[in-house]
Scaffold this motif. Structure first.
Motif, PDB file in Angstrom:
ATOM      1  N   ILE A 271       0.930  -1.112   0.022  1.00 40.24           N
ATOM      2  CA  ILE A 271      -0.071  -0.067   0.030  1.00 40.24           C
ATOM      3  C   ILE A 271       0.905   1.218   0.035  1.00 40.24           C
ATOM      4  O   ILE A 271       1.865   1.210   0.784  1.00 40.24           O
ATOM      5  N   HIS A 272       0.524   2.053  -0.963  1.00 44.55           N
ATOM      6  CA  HIS A 272       1.572   3.460  -0.945  1.00 44.55           C
ATOM      7  C   HIS A 272       0.434   4.544  -0.855  1.00 44.55           C
ATOM      8  O   HIS A 272      -0.593   4.873  -1.393  1.00 44.55           O
ATOM      9  N   ALA A 273       0.884   5.574   0.244  1.00 46.45           N
ATOM     10  CA  ALA A 273       0.004   6.555   0.179  1.00 46.45           C
ATOM     11  C   ALA A 273       0.773   7.727  -0.655  1.00 46.45           C
ATOM     12  O   ALA A 273       2.050   8.141  -0.398  1.00 46.45           O
ATOM     13  N   GLY A 274       0.042   8.359  -1.556  1.00 50.53           N
ATOM     14  CA  GLY A 274       0.489   9.397  -2.342  1.00 50.53           C
ATOM     15  C   GLY A 274       0.697  10.794  -1.818  1.00 50.53           C
ATOM     16  O   GLY A 274       0.512  10.878  -0.682  1.00 50.53           O
ATOM     17  N   ASP A 275       1.352  11.539  -2.410  1.00 50.81           N
ATOM     18  CA  ASP A 275       1.367  12.906  -1.987  1.00 50.81           C
ATOM     19  C   ASP A 275      -0.002  13.802  -1.793  1.00 50.81           C
ATOM     20  O   ASP A 275      -0.660  13.454  -2.802  1.00 50.81           O
ATOM     21  N   VAL A 276      -0.208  14.426  -0.791  1.00 49.27           N
ATOM     22  CA  VAL A 276      -1.396  15.360  -0.906  1.00 49.27           C
ATOM     23  C   VAL A 276      -1.612  16.148  -1.974  1.00 49.27           C
ATOM     24  O   VAL A 276      -0.631  16.888  -2.521  1.00 49.27           O
ATOM     25  N   ILE A 277      -2.811  16.117  -2.562  1.00 46.44           N
ATOM     26  CA  ILE A 277      -3.099  16.827  -3.871  1.00 46.44           C
ATOM     27  C   ILE A 277      -3.253  18.306  -3.532  1.00 46.44           C
ATOM     28  O   ILE A 277      -4.211  18.650  -2.829  1.00 46.44           O
ATOM     29  N   ASP A 278      -2.241  19.284  -3.718  1.00 47.58           N
ATOM     30  CA  ASP A 278      -2.669  20.615  -3.260  1.00 47.58           C
ATOM     31  C   ASP A 278      -1.941  21.458  -4.471  1.00 47.58           C
ATOM     32  O   ASP A 278      -2.935  22.267  -5.125  1.00 47.58           O
ATOM     33  N   LYS A 279      -0.685  21.419  -4.741  1.00 45.50           N
ATOM     34  CA  LYS A 279      -0.192  22.494  -5.769  1.00 45.50           C
ATOM     35  C   LYS A 279      -0.873  22.305  -7.287  1.00 45.50           C
ATOM     36  O   LYS A 279      -1.237  23.001  -7.701  1.00 45.50           O
ATOM     37  N   GLU A 280      -1.428  20.907  -7.302  1.00 45.56           N
ATOM     38  CA  GLU A 280      -1.926  20.695  -8.544  1.00 45.56           C
ATOM     39  C   GLU A 280      -3.304  21.590  -8.671  1.00 45.56           C
ATOM     40  O   GLU A 280      -3.753  21.788  -9.896  1.00 45.56           O
ATOM     41  N   LEU A 281      -4.077  21.521  -7.861  1.00 43.18           N
ATOM     42  CA  LEU A 281      -5.241  22.125  -7.692  1.00 43.18           C
ATOM     43  C   LEU A 281      -4.967  23.690  -7.776  1.00 43.18           C
ATOM     44  O   LEU A 281      -5.852  24.291  -8.587  1.00 43.18           O
ATOM     45  N   ASP A 282      -4.033  24.284  -7.483  1.00 43.69           N
ATOM     46  CA  ASP A 282      -3.799  25.684  -7.880  1.00 43.69           C
ATOM     47  C   ASP A 282      -3.585  25.661  -9.336  1.00 43.69           C
ATOM     48  O   ASP A 282      -3.902  26.904 -10.069  1.00 43.69           O
ATOM     49  N   ILE A 307      -1.608   5.161 -10.231  1.00 48.29           N
ATOM     50  CA  ILE A 307      -0.847   4.305 -11.470  1.00 48.29           C
ATOM     51  C   ILE A 307       0.652   4.296 -11.039  1.00 48.29           C
ATOM     52  O   ILE A 307       1.215   3.254 -11.163  1.00 48.29           O
ATOM     53  N   GLN A 308       1.106   5.437 -10.930  1.00 50.85           N
ATOM     54  CA  GLN A 308       2.642   5.988 -10.815  1.00 50.85           C
ATOM     55  C   GLN A 308       3.336   5.040  -9.528  1.00 50.85           C
ATOM     56  O   GLN A 308       4.073   4.464  -9.570  1.00 50.85           O
ATOM     57  N   ASN A 309       2.444   4.869  -8.693  1.00 48.30           N
ATOM     58  CA  ASN A 309       2.739   4.451  -7.366  1.00 48.30           C
ATOM     59  C   ASN A 309       2.402   2.932  -7.069  1.00 48.30           C
ATOM     60  O   ASN A 309       2.527   2.462  -5.857  1.00 48.30           O
ATOM     61  N   TYR A 310       1.590   2.307  -7.995  1.00 43.58           N
ATOM     62  CA  TYR A 310       1.206   0.985  -7.774  1.00 43.58           C
ATOM     63  C   TYR A 310       2.514   0.121  -7.832  1.00 43.58           C
ATOM     64  O   TYR A 310       3.184   0.039  -8.842  1.00 43.58           O
ATOM     65  N   LYS A 311       2.432  -0.621  -6.999  1.00 47.68           N
ATOM     66  CA  LYS A 311       3.731  -1.669  -6.849  1.00 47.68           C
ATOM     67  C   LYS A 311       3.299  -2.782  -7.889  1.00 47.68           C
ATOM     68  O   LYS A 311       2.338  -3.479  -8.094  1.00 47.68           O
ATOM     69  N   LEU A 312       4.309  -2.910  -8.878  1.00 50.78           N
ATOM     70  CA  LEU A 312       4.338  -4.059  -9.988  1.00 50.78           C
ATOM     71  C   LEU A 312       5.023  -5.277  -9.371  1.00 50.78           C
ATOM     72  O   LEU A 312       6.351  -5.417  -9.429  1.00 50.78           O
ATOM     73  N   TRP A 313       4.168  -6.234  -9.072  1.00 49.02           N
ATOM     74  CA  TRP A 313       4.690  -7.615  -8.530  1.00 49.02           C
ATOM     75  C   TRP A 313       5.048  -8.455  -9.791  1.00 49.02           C
ATOM     76  O   TRP A 313       4.510  -8.243 -10.768  1.00 49.02           O
ATOM     77  N   PRO A 314       5.794  -9.404  -9.642  1.00 52.70           N
ATOM     78  CA  PRO A 314       5.989 -10.154 -10.804  1.00 52.70           C
ATOM     79  C   PRO A 314       4.817 -10.971 -11.674  1.00 52.70           C
ATOM     80  O   PRO A 314       4.925 -11.046 -12.729  1.00 52.70           O
ATOM     81  N   THR A 315       3.749 -10.912 -10.817  1.00 52.48           N
ATOM     82  CA  THR A 315       2.587 -11.451 -11.728  1.00 52.48           C
ATOM     83  C   THR A 315       2.000 -10.750 -12.701  1.00 52.48           C
ATOM     84  O   THR A 315       1.605 -10.980 -13.829  1.00 52.48           O
ATOM     85  N   LYS A 316       2.384  -9.160 -12.630  1.00 52.83           N
ATOM     86  CA  LYS A 316       1.978  -8.251 -13.624  1.00 52.83           C
ATOM     87  C   LYS A 316       2.970  -8.553 -15.052  1.00 52.83           C
ATOM     88  O   LYS A 316       2.281  -8.390 -16.042  1.00 52.83           O
ATOM     89  N   TYR A 317       4.164  -8.939 -14.856  1.00 52.98           N
ATOM     90  CA  TYR A 317       5.121  -8.897 -15.863  1.00 52.98           C
ATOM     91  C   TYR A 317       4.854 -10.106 -16.602  1.00 52.98           C
ATOM     92  O   TYR A 317       5.085 -10.244 -17.755  1.00 52.98           O
ATOM     93  N   ILE A 318       4.597 -11.525 -15.665  1.00 53.29           N
ATOM     94  CA  ILE A 318       4.308 -12.399 -16.240  1.00 53.29           C
ATOM     95  C   ILE A 318       3.031 -12.425 -17.179  1.00 53.29           C
ATOM     96  O   ILE A 318       3.350 -13.060 -18.411  1.00 53.29           O
ATOM     97  N   ALA A 319       2.173 -11.905 -16.732  1.00 52.99           N
ATOM     98  CA  ALA A 319       0.995 -11.797 -17.298  1.00 52.99           C
ATOM     99  C   ALA A 319       0.982 -11.043 -18.979  1.00 52.99           C
ATOM    100  O   ALA A 319       0.481 -11.622 -19.812  1.00 52.99           O
ATOM    101  N   TYR A 320       1.993  -9.827 -18.690  1.00 50.32           N
ATOM    102  CA  TYR A 320       2.106  -9.289 -19.956  1.00 50.32           C
ATOM    103  C   TYR A 320       2.852 -10.218 -20.822  1.00 50.32           C
ATOM    104  O   TYR A 320       2.531 -10.101 -22.031  1.00 50.32           O
TER     105      TYR A 320
END
Length: 377
Positions: A271-282, A307-320
């Protein structure tokens, strides 16, 4: 009567009586036997009498249940990003959604163990039709998203929910978890529905959309399971969409999916917690005038983070590699990991069902495909 009574979780003064009302339910016995194997029923029944708040229940019972689930059905939970969050600040966690119960339960275990504010969490009322599940959900600080409403009722319900989330964040100092879309992602494409953001914006009053969203302190959450314990259960709905047929759930389908998600093998979880969306809103406020386009842009910011912070486990690469009949990503997995994944596929999908096989593999591969697209742009 509060206007939130239809959807809210229990107040602390209601907890003891509510827990007592389900204490002797056979499902509670099964849950406690799973959580505390070998402990006599009378022991936890007596302990229930000392529970007088949701915090008591979560600390002394629920956290142990989630740790048991991890011990029995996973190879461990890792996290990142949470050290960047302030422990005394309530956040609106907008998360990709793969598992009915675990997405929010695992997040709350992380928050509990790291000393952060735990969440009030949205759950569809269709998932808690049984009295036991309804009471258990409200004892876990779940509030109800009302499903199956008419257009007019849906509007009123969305307004109520928006105000409730606002109240939790701004007046109760309570973090909130909400999925980025209605229902779980079945195909691996994590995308925020604008309708979710429109609902959140309903409580903005006279503030501009972007100013109000800044006050929500939105944190995108990326949750990634190495194996999706409900992978094959998602196939019938995807096949119905493929055939352009209406998909009708079986009578106990949601409940069976919950159990499979809890007990099924997940291997590693991140589980990844991203950055608080703030500057992007400006930036959005400065460059986009149209409210719908602003919502679209905010959804894109959330999606990009997930998407950027989603952990890509080996299963994702194998499926591809299996889909494309290639070894492009062979360096990202071992031969043993590949064979285990192929065995899982063969056990869950009939070898004669080419369409289901393709959907199964695509569901695993899509997070990798989406991350590649993001990095290419």
């Amino acid at each position: 009567m509060s206007k939130f009574d239809e959807i809210r979780y229990f107040h602390d003064h209601e907890v003891n009586e509510a827990l007592g009302s389900i204490a002797r339910d056979p499902m509670m016995k099964a849950l406690m036997n799973f959580t505390f194997p070998g402990v006599d029923e009378q022991v936890w029944l007596e302990q229930f009498k000392e529970v007088h708040s949701i915090s008591d229940f979560q600390h002394h019972f629920v956290a142990h249940t989630i740790r048991q689930i991890l011990a029995k059905s996973s190879e461990g939970l890792t996290t990142s990003g949470f050290d960047q969050l302030d422990k005394n600040t309530p956040y609106l966690f907008i998360s990709n959604h793969r598992d009915i119960v675990l997405d929010t339960s695992l997040l709350n275990l992380v928050l509990l163990e790291s000393g952060h504010i735990m969440t009030a969490s949205a759950i569809g009322d269709n998932l808690v039709k049984r009295n036991f599940l309804n009471v258990l959900a409200k004892l876990n600080r779940n509030f109800l998203v009302q499903r199956g409403l008419s257009l007019r009722e849906r509007l009123k319900s969305s307004q109520t929910m928006s105000e409730y989330i606002d109240q939790q964040l701004h007046h109760e100092n309570r973090s909130v978890w909400i999925a980025q879309r209605e229902g779980r992602t079945k195909n691996g494409n994590d995308a925020t529905q604008q309708g979710v953001l429109k609902m959140l914006a309903m409580a903005s009053g006279n503030q501009s959309l972007t100013d109000y969203f800044k006050t929500l302190k939105i944190v995108p959450i990326s949750i990634s399971y190495e194996y999706d314990p409900t992978d094959s259960l998602k196939m019938p709905q995807l096949l119905a969409q493929h055939r352009e047929e209406e998909y009708i759930k079986g009578k106990n389908e949601d409940f069976m999916t919950m159990l499979s998600g809890i007990l099924g093998q997940k291997k590693r979880i991140h589980i990844h917690a991203g950055d608080v969306i703030d500057k992007e809103l400006d930036d959005i406020a400065a460059n986009i005038d149209n409210k719908n386009k602003q919502l679209q842009a905010i959804a894109q910011v959330i999606d990009d983070s997930i998407i950027q912070n989603y952990k890509l486990w080996p299963t994702k690469y194998i499926a591809y590699d299996l889909i494309h009949n290639t070894d492009t990503y062979a360096s990202h997995y071992t031969e043993q990991e590949k064979q285990l994944f192929i065995r899982r596929l063969e056990m869950r999908i009939s070898s004669s069902d080419a369409i289901s096989k393709e959907y199964f593999l695509t569901m695993y591969a899509n997070p990798l495909i989406n991350k590649r697209k993001l990095e290419e742009n």
